[in-house]
Write a protein that holds these residues in place. Structure first.
Motif, mmCIF file in Angstrom:
data_model
loop_
_atom_site.group_PDB
_atom_site.id
_atom_site.type_symbol
_atom_site.label_atom_id
_atom_site.label_comp_id
_atom_site.label_asym_id
_atom_site.label_seq_id
_atom_site.Cartn_x
_atom_site.Cartn_y
_atom_site.Cartn_z
ATOM 1 N N ALA A 13 6.272 6.759 -30.441
ATOM 2 C CA ALA A 13 6.255 5.825 -31.186
ATOM 3 C C ALA A 13 5.055 5.258 -31.842
ATOM 4 O O ALA A 13 4.981 4.786 -33.065
ATOM 5 C CB ALA A 13 6.991 4.540 -30.434
ATOM 6 N N HIS A 14 3.931 5.543 -30.934
ATOM 7 C CA HIS A 14 2.627 4.732 -31.511
ATOM 8 C C HIS A 14 1.547 6.046 -31.035
ATOM 9 O O HIS A 14 1.546 6.808 -30.288
ATOM 10 C CB HIS A 14 2.410 3.699 -30.507
ATOM 11 N N PRO A 15 0.334 5.809 -31.957
ATOM 12 C CA PRO A 15 -0.743 6.607 -31.559
ATOM 13 C C PRO A 15 -1.221 6.097 -30.180
ATOM 14 O O PRO A 15 -1.229 4.933 -29.966
ATOM 15 C CB PRO A 15 -1.915 6.310 -32.681
ATOM 16 N N ASP A 16 -1.279 7.016 -29.391
ATOM 17 C CA ASP A 16 -1.973 6.916 -27.782
ATOM 18 C C ASP A 16 -0.549 7.243 -26.813
ATOM 19 O O ASP A 16 -0.799 7.378 -25.672
ATOM 20 C CB ASP A 16 -2.385 5.541 -27.471
ATOM 21 N N ASP A 17 0.563 7.016 -27.379
ATOM 22 C CA ASP A 17 1.744 7.548 -26.474
ATOM 23 C C ASP A 17 1.637 9.015 -25.971
ATOM 24 O O ASP A 17 1.913 9.222 -24.722
ATOM 25 C CB ASP A 17 2.959 7.331 -27.003
ATOM 26 N N GLU A 18 0.958 10.037 -26.865
ATOM 27 C CA GLU A 18 0.947 11.048 -26.662
ATOM 28 C C GLU A 18 -0.225 11.334 -25.420
ATOM 29 O O GLU A 18 0.114 12.172 -24.459
ATOM 30 C CB GLU A 18 0.709 12.019 -27.861
ATOM 31 N N ASP A 128 10.551 -0.115 -29.184
ATOM 32 C CA ASP A 128 10.032 0.795 -30.106
ATOM 33 C C ASP A 128 10.362 2.105 -29.147
ATOM 34 O O ASP A 128 10.805 3.374 -29.945
ATOM 35 C CB ASP A 128 8.604 0.887 -30.461
ATOM 36 N N HIS A 129 9.901 2.269 -28.015
ATOM 37 C CA HIS A 129 9.939 3.669 -27.371
ATOM 38 C C HIS A 129 11.536 3.901 -27.069
ATOM 39 O O HIS A 129 11.790 4.962 -27.206
ATOM 40 C CB HIS A 129 9.453 3.342 -25.903
ATOM 41 N N ILE A 130 12.122 2.724 -26.671
ATOM 42 C CA ILE A 130 13.797 3.036 -26.717
ATOM 43 C C ILE A 130 14.383 3.580 -27.997
ATOM 44 O O ILE A 130 15.134 4.392 -27.896
ATOM 45 C CB ILE A 130 14.340 1.729 -25.946
HETATM 46 ZN ZN LIG Z 1 3.874 3.208 -27.342
#
Ligand SMILES: [Zn+2]
Length: 271
Positions: A13-18, A128-130
């Motif tokens: 979902a977001h930059p940094d999740d990875e 967002d993740h869900i």
């Molecule tokens: Zn995230």
């Protein structure tokens, strides 16, 4: 033996999740010659920015976080990043068929054997993740369906293995003294971590040797480090110890293997 033609697509979902979620695993796979690709649904426009007078605005923060993600991706050896350009915090309001079509088109173009996304709990309830996890699941199904039109007229592709990136109980417990409880406030309730019992984990990846890279990738997301609290201030060896406890996944489906044995490779069963 990992072959060069193997590829993995992570859908987050977001930059940094990875980097925060599976940086060590991505770095290891890249180093072993697997092509690693990332779909990032937003540019993290509603992330941390500190005092109001330092607010760079949605577009400004999105640009900062895009470039932070590009730096992290270089360290992790990612082959490509694709943004879906939804607004941070609004993925669950995306038009579903359109979102699924976009992701399915990427799956048909990249043709990964393995797709990874968020579990149903979004790790700690983040909507967002869900939402992106649900879209990713629908996209895996749709990409394989010859009757599904993705808008780019690509030929179907059947993913061999589909995974949720999960936080195990031992990892959550280890993190708790540093981060406190990871919560997500909603209008009428507060969500938090739902640690996955150790027995629910189907796949454990040993990637300690790549956790230094993962930690440095996390540090690329400079604008967000303040939100990590004491975790961001850890010395590198201590951070590596914690990151080495990640690498836990739930195998949602596999066309190539099964059974109760714990996998140590996301590509197990793929020749
Ligand atoms: Zn995230």
């Amino acid at each position: 033996m990992i072959q060069e033609s193997l590829s993995l697509l992570a859908v987050f979902a977001h930059p940094d999740d990875e980097s925060m979620g599976m940086g060590g695993v991505l770095a290891k796979l890249s180093a072993k010659g697997v092509q690693t690709h990332l779909i990032c649904a937003t540019r993290g426009e509603r992330g941390w920015f500190g005092a109001e007078d330092q607010n760079p605005g949605l577009r400004g923060l999105g640009l900062i976080r895009t470039s932070e993600l590009e730096s992290a991706a270089k360290l992790l050896g990612l082959c490509s990043i694709h943004f879906l350009d939804y607004l941070d915090g609004e993925i669950d309001q995306a038009e579903p068929v359109q979102a699924i079509g976009k992701i399915a088109a990427h799956i048909r173009r990249i043709r990964p054997q393995v797709v990874v996304t968020f579990p149903p709990d979004g790790n700690y309830g983040h909507p967002d993740h869900i939402a992106i996890g649900q879209f990713a699941a629908a996209s895996v199904v749709s990409a394989a369906d010859a009757a599904f039109v993705d808008g780019e007229d690509r030929s179907p592709h059947r993913v061999s293995k589909f995974y949720f990136m999960v936080d195990s109980e031992s990892f959550v417990n280890r993190l708790a003294p540093l981060l406190g409880e990871i919560t997500f406030p909603m209008e009428d309730h507060v969500r938090g971590e739902v640690p996955w019992q150790e027995w629910m984990v189907t796949t454990r990846i040993e990637m300690r040797d790549y956790c230094q890279t993962a930690w440095r990738a996390i540090l690329c997301h400079k604008s967000q480090l303040a939100s990590l609290g004491p975790l961001a201030d850890l010395e590198e060896p201590a951070a590596i110890e914690i990151l080495a406890m990640q690498g836990t996944f739930y195998r949602v489906f596999s066309m190539v293997n099964g059974g109760r044995d714990i996998e140590d490779d996301l590509f197990e069963g793929i020749k």
